[in-house]
Design a protein around this motif. Structure first.
Motif, short mmCIF file in Angstrom:
data_model
loop_
_atom_site.label_atom_id
_atom_site.label_comp_id
_atom_site.label_asym_id
_atom_site.label_seq_id
_atom_site.Cartn_x
_atom_site.Cartn_y
_atom_site.Cartn_z
N ASN A 1 -5.11 4.07 7.72
CA ASN A 1 -5.22 5.42 7.15
C ASN A 1 -3.94 6.20 7.41
O ASN A 1 -3.22 5.93 8.37
CB ASN A 1 -6.39 6.18 7.77
N THR A 2 -3.69 7.19 6.57
CA THR A 2 -2.63 8.14 6.88
C THR A 2 -3.14 9.03 8.01
O THR A 2 -4.33 9.00 8.35
CB THR A 2 -2.23 8.95 5.63
N THR A 3 -2.26 9.81 8.59
CA THR A 3 -2.62 10.52 9.82
C THR A 3 -2.78 12.02 9.66
O THR A 3 -2.74 12.76 10.64
CB THR A 3 -1.57 10.24 10.92
N GLY A 4 -2.91 12.49 8.43
CA GLY A 4 -3.08 13.91 8.21
C GLY A 4 -1.81 14.62 7.81
O GLY A 4 -1.81 15.85 7.64
N GLU A 5 -0.71 13.85 7.65
CA GLU A 5 0.53 14.49 7.21
C GLU A 5 0.36 15.06 5.80
O GLU A 5 -0.49 14.61 5.04
CB GLU A 5 1.70 13.49 7.26
N ASP A 6 1.16 16.05 5.48
CA ASP A 6 1.12 16.67 4.16
C ASP A 6 1.76 15.70 3.17
O ASP A 6 2.98 15.55 3.13
CB ASP A 6 1.86 18.00 4.19
N ALA B 1 -7.35 5.83 -2.63
CA ALA B 1 -7.28 7.29 -2.50
C ALA B 1 -8.61 7.83 -3.01
O ALA B 1 -8.81 7.96 -4.21
CB ALA B 1 -6.12 7.84 -3.32
N PHE B 2 -9.52 8.08 -2.10
CA PHE B 2 -10.86 8.54 -2.45
C PHE B 2 -10.95 10.04 -2.22
O PHE B 2 -10.93 10.50 -1.09
CB PHE B 2 -11.91 7.77 -1.66
N GLU B 3 -11.00 10.77 -3.33
CA GLU B 3 -11.03 12.24 -3.32
C GLU B 3 -9.86 12.80 -2.52
O GLU B 3 -10.02 13.62 -1.63
CB GLU B 3 -12.36 12.79 -2.77
N ILE B 4 -8.64 12.38 -2.91
CA ILE B 4 -7.42 12.84 -2.27
C ILE B 4 -6.52 13.60 -3.24
O ILE B 4 -5.98 14.65 -2.91
CB ILE B 4 -6.62 11.64 -1.67
N PHE B 5 -6.37 13.10 -4.46
CA PHE B 5 -5.37 13.66 -5.37
C PHE B 5 -5.65 15.10 -5.78
O PHE B 5 -4.73 15.85 -6.08
CB PHE B 5 -5.19 12.77 -6.60
N GLU B 6 -6.90 15.52 -5.74
CA GLU B 6 -7.21 16.91 -6.08
C GLU B 6 -6.70 17.88 -5.02
O GLU B 6 -6.56 19.07 -5.27
CB GLU B 6 -8.72 17.10 -6.31
N HIS B 7 -6.40 17.37 -3.82
CA HIS B 7 -5.90 18.20 -2.72
C HIS B 7 -4.38 18.34 -2.72
O HIS B 7 -3.84 19.10 -1.92
CB HIS B 7 -6.35 17.63 -1.37
N LEU C 1 -5.24 6.50 1.67
CA LEU C 1 -4.67 7.85 1.80
C LEU C 1 -5.73 8.79 2.33
O LEU C 1 -6.84 8.85 1.80
CB LEU C 1 -4.14 8.34 0.45
N GLY C 2 -5.39 9.52 3.35
CA GLY C 2 -6.34 10.40 4.02
C GLY C 2 -6.61 9.91 5.43
O GLY C 2 -6.43 8.73 5.73
N ILE C 3 -7.05 10.82 6.25
CA ILE C 3 -7.34 10.47 7.64
C ILE C 3 -8.55 9.55 7.71
O ILE C 3 -9.32 9.44 6.75
CB ILE C 3 -7.58 11.73 8.50
N PHE D 1 5.82 11.52 1.95
CA PHE D 1 5.12 10.43 1.28
C PHE D 1 5.78 9.07 1.53
O PHE D 1 5.55 8.12 0.80
CB PHE D 1 4.97 10.70 -0.22
N ASP D 2 6.60 8.98 2.58
CA ASP D 2 7.26 7.72 2.89
C ASP D 2 6.26 6.60 3.19
O ASP D 2 6.56 5.43 2.97
CB ASP D 2 8.21 7.87 4.08
N ILE D 3 5.08 6.96 3.70
CA ILE D 3 4.10 5.93 4.05
C ILE D 3 3.72 5.08 2.84
O ILE D 3 3.46 3.90 2.97
CB ILE D 3 2.86 6.53 4.73
N VAL D 4 3.71 5.65 1.64
CA VAL D 4 3.31 4.88 0.46
C VAL D 4 4.40 3.90 0.04
O VAL D 4 4.16 3.05 -0.82
CB VAL D 4 2.90 5.78 -0.73
N LYS D 5 5.57 4.00 0.65
CA LYS D 5 6.65 3.07 0.34
C LYS D 5 6.62 1.84 1.25
O LYS D 5 7.44 0.95 1.12
CB LYS D 5 8.00 3.78 0.46
N GLN D 6 5.66 1.81 2.18
CA GLN D 6 5.52 0.65 3.07
C GLN D 6 4.89 -0.50 2.31
O GLN D 6 4.37 -0.35 1.21
CB GLN D 6 4.69 1.02 4.29
N ASP D 7 4.90 -1.67 2.93
CA ASP D 7 4.47 -2.90 2.26
C ASP D 7 2.96 -3.11 2.36
O ASP D 7 2.47 -3.78 3.27
CB ASP D 7 5.22 -4.09 2.86
#
Length: 172
Positions: free
Chosen positions: A50-55, A72-78, A31-33, A60-66
């Protein structure tokens, strides 16, 4: 290996924690660029997407992929609502780090970059509760300090006070 460069200690500790719980060449959704640490993972043999910078609060559909593993390194606080993305991750394994709330320093905030704002700085138990409520079972934890080469009371405290918290969890 990475400790002699900034932010080398954080990268080295994160890599040690990741490689202890997830073996390369695992397919990883990070998760994260794309960033310097995703490049380190690639050099270590991980297959990283990596994700592409989407909010991620909104899309969050990308996390439903296989994927087998999500990092997620220093992502959840954002994120305004990290619960939603944690609940919807399809992968069986999660490796995440968050900055810990420091009693002697204010939470980080950027006045110019909307994406670089901390909505949360967790205490370890708060992040544990969030993971457990969203369907994860914590299998391993670690934390480490983030010393800085400055003079003063806070730099001294940073040598002894954990700043980063890492968790390896599996879907319940």
């Amino acid at each position: 290996m990475y400790e002699d460069t900034y932010p080398g200690k954080r990268f080295q500790k994160t890599l040690e924690f990741l490689s202890k719980h997830v073996k390369a060449p695992s397919q990883v959704l990070d998760l994260g660029i794309q960033n310097p640490f995703s490049e380190i993972m690639r050099k270590e043999g991980y297959k990283v997407t990596n994700t592409t910078g989407e909010d991620l609060d909104e899309k969050f559909d990308i996390v439903k992929q296989d994927f087998k593993v999500v990092t997620a390194f220093e992502i959840f606080e954002h994120l305004l609502n990290p619960y939603t993305i944690l609940k919807n991750i399809k992968a069986d394994k999660l490796v995440a780090t968050v900055p810990l709330k420091l009693w002697f320093a204010e939470a980080y905030r950027s006045k110019t970059d909307m994406r670089d704002r901390h909505y949360h700085e967790f205490e370890d138990w708060q992040f544990d509760w969030l993971l457990e409520k969203s369907g994860w079972e914590i299998k391993a934890r670690a934390n480490w300090t983030n010393p800085v080469n400055k003079v003063g009371i806070r730099p001294i405290l940073r040598r002894f006070t954990p700043r980063y918290y890492a968790v390896y969890a599996e879907r319940k």
